[in-house]
Write an enzyme that holds these catalytic residues in place. Structure first.
Site, PDB file in Angstrom:
ATOM      1  N   TYR A 185      -3.635  12.293   0.565  1.00  0.00           N
ATOM      2  CA  TYR A 185      -2.963  11.426  -0.415  1.00  0.00           C
ATOM      3  C   TYR A 185      -1.849  12.216  -1.118  1.00  0.00           C
ATOM      4  O   TYR A 185      -0.706  11.770  -1.209  1.00  0.00           O
ATOM      5  CB  TYR A 185      -3.985  10.891  -1.432  1.00  0.00           C
ATOM      6  CG  TYR A 185      -3.415   9.891  -2.409  1.00  0.00           C
ATOM      7  CD1 TYR A 185      -3.442   8.536  -2.131  1.00  0.00           C
ATOM      8  CD2 TYR A 185      -2.832  10.308  -3.604  1.00  0.00           C
ATOM      9  CE1 TYR A 185      -2.919   7.610  -3.025  1.00  0.00           C
ATOM     10  CE2 TYR A 185      -2.301   9.398  -4.498  1.00  0.00           C
ATOM     11  CZ  TYR A 185      -2.352   8.048  -4.212  1.00  0.00           C
ATOM     12  OH  TYR A 185      -1.816   7.143  -5.101  1.00  0.00           O
TER      13      TYR A 185
ATOM     14  N   GLY B  64     -12.723   2.714  -1.689  1.00  0.00           N
ATOM     15  CA  GLY B  64     -11.363   2.173  -1.631  1.00  0.00           C
ATOM     16  C   GLY B  64     -11.183   0.906  -2.455  1.00  0.00           C
ATOM     17  O   GLY B  64     -10.202   0.188  -2.297  1.00  0.00           O
TER      18      GLY B  64
ATOM     19  N   SER C 184     -13.286   2.194  -7.540  1.00  0.00           N
ATOM     20  CA  SER C 184     -14.474   2.418  -8.376  1.00  0.00           C
ATOM     21  C   SER C 184     -14.168   3.446  -9.464  1.00  0.00           C
ATOM     22  O   SER C 184     -14.696   3.344 -10.576  1.00  0.00           O
ATOM     23  CB  SER C 184     -15.649   2.891  -7.515  1.00  0.00           C
ATOM     24  OG  SER C 184     -15.290   4.052  -6.794  1.00  0.00           O
TER      25      SER C 184
ATOM     26  N   ASP D  12      -4.385   0.827  -9.627  1.00  0.00           N
ATOM     27  CA  ASP D  12      -5.817   0.553  -9.801  1.00  0.00           C
ATOM     28  C   ASP D  12      -6.163   0.348 -11.266  1.00  0.00           C
ATOM     29  O   ASP D  12      -6.875  -0.595 -11.632  1.00  0.00           O
ATOM     30  CB  ASP D  12      -6.648   1.714  -9.231  1.00  0.00           C
ATOM     31  CG  ASP D  12      -6.371   1.937  -7.753  1.00  0.00           C
ATOM     32  OD1 ASP D  12      -5.665   1.103  -7.155  1.00  0.00           O
ATOM     33  OD2 ASP D  12      -6.857   2.935  -7.202  1.00  0.00           O
TER      34      ASP D  12
ATOM     35  N   GLU E 202       0.834  -1.212   0.000  1.00  0.00           N
ATOM     36  CA  GLU E 202       0.000   0.000   0.000  1.00  0.00           C
ATOM     37  C   GLU E 202       0.859   1.249   0.000  1.00  0.00           C
ATOM     38  O   GLU E 202       1.836   1.333   0.755  1.00  0.00           O
ATOM     39  CB  GLU E 202      -0.901  -0.036   1.241  1.00  0.00           C
ATOM     40  CG  GLU E 202      -2.266   0.542   1.017  1.00  0.00           C
ATOM     41  CD  GLU E 202      -3.072  -0.276  -0.002  1.00  0.00           C
ATOM     42  OE1 GLU E 202      -3.097   0.125  -1.181  1.00  0.00           O
ATOM     43  OE2 GLU E 202      -3.675  -1.274   0.409  1.00  0.00           O
TER      44      GLU E 202
ATOM     45  N   ASP F  38       3.002   2.132  -4.922  1.00  0.00           N
ATOM     46  CA  ASP F  38       3.031   2.214  -6.400  1.00  0.00           C
ATOM     47  C   ASP F  38       3.668   3.512  -6.893  1.00  0.00           C
ATOM     48  O   ASP F  38       4.483   3.503  -7.813  1.00  0.00           O
ATOM     49  CB  ASP F  38       1.651   1.954  -7.034  1.00  0.00           C
ATOM     50  CG  ASP F  38       0.549   2.920  -6.652  1.00  0.00           C
ATOM     51  OD1 ASP F  38       0.752   3.721  -5.705  1.00  0.00           O
ATOM     52  OD2 ASP F  38      -0.522   2.886  -7.296  1.00  0.00           O
TER      53      ASP F  38
ATOM     54  N   GLY G 227     -16.245   5.470  -4.031  1.00  0.00           N
ATOM     55  CA  GLY G 227     -15.339   6.031  -3.030  1.00  0.00           C
ATOM     56  C   GLY G 227     -15.073   5.085  -1.864  1.00  0.00           C
ATOM     57  O   GLY G 227     -14.701   5.516  -0.784  1.00  0.00           O
TER      58      GLY G 227
HETATM   59  C1  GLA Z   1      -5.200   4.687  -4.376  1.00  0.00           C
HETATM   60  C2  GLA Z   1      -4.403   5.025  -5.640  1.00  0.00           C
HETATM   61  C3  GLA Z   1      -3.375   3.930  -5.938  1.00  0.00           C
HETATM   62  C4  GLA Z   1      -2.511   3.609  -4.706  1.00  0.00           C
HETATM   63  C5  GLA Z   1      -3.394   3.396  -3.468  1.00  0.00           C
HETATM   64  C6  GLA Z   1      -2.585   3.246  -2.218  1.00  0.00           C
HETATM   65  O1  GLA Z   1      -5.994   3.549  -4.593  1.00  0.00           O
HETATM   66  O2  GLA Z   1      -5.266   5.147  -6.749  1.00  0.00           O
HETATM   67  O3  GLA Z   1      -2.578   4.321  -7.020  1.00  0.00           O
HETATM   68  O4  GLA Z   1      -1.569   4.621  -4.487  1.00  0.00           O
HETATM   69  O5  GLA Z   1      -4.316   4.460  -3.281  1.00  0.00           O
HETATM   70  O6  GLA Z   1      -1.820   2.089  -2.260  1.00  0.00           O
END
Ligand code: GLA
Length: 387
Positions: free
Chosen positions: A225, A127, A130, A175, A37, A40, A125
């Site tokens: 973020y 996680g 979506s 994602d 997590e 990326d 939204g």
């Molecule tokens: C979101 C972002 C991903 C990644 C995650 C955390 O889902 O879209 O690219 O950074 O958070 O791992």
């Protein structure tokens, strides 16, 4: 609801809205990240899988260069024209499609208009990516419309840019990649530096992936973020590496006296999480579930303490999982996705699923005063045209 049924329902609604059946029906899955997590965008490793819950678009092209998008989930309709450069607009969800079409418009001046009905079994939204599923489904329709399939990486980058520019979230590539490359019965080990993917077989019938939606989304999630991304970039600069993927624990220890405590903690999470992800990718095919479970708990602790992206509701789910323990069939649990709410992912003994669901349901309501949504998924296939 099964995918076939959702596709049929979306196609029926399309015919009712536009007076003829859709030419295409596309589906793109959400994802759950098993481990890896916030790695990326540090060029590191992630280990997600595509899930059965997905977004479906029934669509046809039109000659008048107008776009009409109807969302079954919100009941809203978005309208805009392709005669000028596509802009951000309302409703907010339409920006994911606007951004993707803008990407295609940059490449093809004469992109035809689009009529579409959109439905989704993914919590918005929550996680579970979506937004990436909506982007990838829209891109899959656009590829069919132009009869020009893109390479997977190209498609993922186009969708990621849509999210950066039209939703204002500086996300990594996990994602979009997972929604495109997902494989039935396999998790995906993605190396986000080389953008290569190694499928990790996950067919052990005795273990099930159980997803718990806390049904909270805290404000500031998006701004935090972006803040974490910036903190990682500054940590990399301070350590003299191009991305935290290149840094080692030894380097971090050597620099610890000169780094601000926050920078040190952020970097420690990323460096240790990359190592945990590689270990988990080895342990899964060996069915070493106790080890995978341990790594998941460690990941959660690191995200909570060092990376500070968890929240009381996610911590409550992980605490409940620890209370159930291995004896109760719970192997491991952690927050999944960006954090600040959304979902937790757990690995549980298949035979214990019904009992564990009930336990989490009750205990979560007791601890948080909220209702959770709990569901299972096998690793699923990536985006495709169904019709
Ligand atoms: C979101 C972002 C991903 C990644 C995650 C955390 O889902 O879209 O690219 O950074 O958070 O791992």
């Amino acid at each position: 609801m099964s995918l076939d049924l959702m596709a049929e329902r979306t196609a029926t609604l399309f015919a009712r809205c536009f007076g003829h059946p859709p030419r295409w029906v596309a589906a793109a899955p959400g994802r759950v990240n098993l481990i890896g997590e916030h790695t990326d965008y540090n060029s590191g490793f992630v280990l997600p899988m595509a899930i059965e819950q997905c977004t479906v678009i029934a669509a046809d092209a039109n000659d008048n260069r107008d776009v009409t998008l109807h969302s079954v989930t919100t009941g809203e309709t978005a309208r805009f024209s392709l005669r000028q450069a596509i802009q951000r607009g309302e409703p907010a969800w339409s920006n994911y499609v606007r951004g993707v079409l803008a990407g295609f418009q940059r490449r093809h001046k004469n992109l035809p208009g689009l009529d579409a009905v959109i439905d989704s079994s993914l919590p918005y939204g929550g996680g579970l990516a979506s937004s990436a599923a909506l982007e990838v489904a829209a891109a899959t329709v656009a590829e069919s419309m132009l009869d020009r399939p893109l390479k997977s990486l190209d498609k993922a980058l186009l969708c990621q840019r849509a999210e950066h520019e039209f939703a204002g979230v500086p996300c990594g590539i996990m994602d979009q990649f997972t929604s495109i490359l997902g494989q039935k019965d396999r998790a995906l080990l993605l190396d986000c530096r080389s953008t290569t993917m190694t499928p990790i077989l996950m067919t052990d019938p005795t273990v099930t992936v159980l997803i718990v939606n806390t049904n909270v989304r805290h404000k500031l999630a998006e701004s935090k973020y972006a803040e974490r991304r910036a903190e990682c970039e500054s940590a990399a600069t301070r350590l003299g590496v191009s991305a935290l993927r290149e840094a080692t624990v030894e380097q971090l220890e050597a620099a610890s006296a000169t780094l601000e405590p926050v920078v040190l903690r952020r970097a420690r999470h990323v460096i240790t999480e990359n190592a945990r992800t590689l270990q988990a990718a080895q342990a899964i095919p060996e069915s070493d579930w106790p080890k995978v479970g341990r790594l998941m708990y460690e990941s959660h602790a690191s995200l909570r303490k060092d990376y500070e992206v968890s929240c009381p509701e996610l911590d409550a789910v992980v605490e409940i999982a620890q209370e159930i323990g291995e004896a109760g069939g719970m192997l491991g649990c952690r927050m999944t996705g960006a954090g600040f709410g959304g979902c937790a992912v757990s690995l549980v003994r298949t035979e214990a699923v019904p009992l564990i669901r009930r336990k989490i349901d009750h205990a979560y309501e007791r601890k948080s005063g909220r209702q959770a949504n709990i569901f299972v998924s096998r690793p699923a296939d990536g985006a495709r045209i169904l019709k």
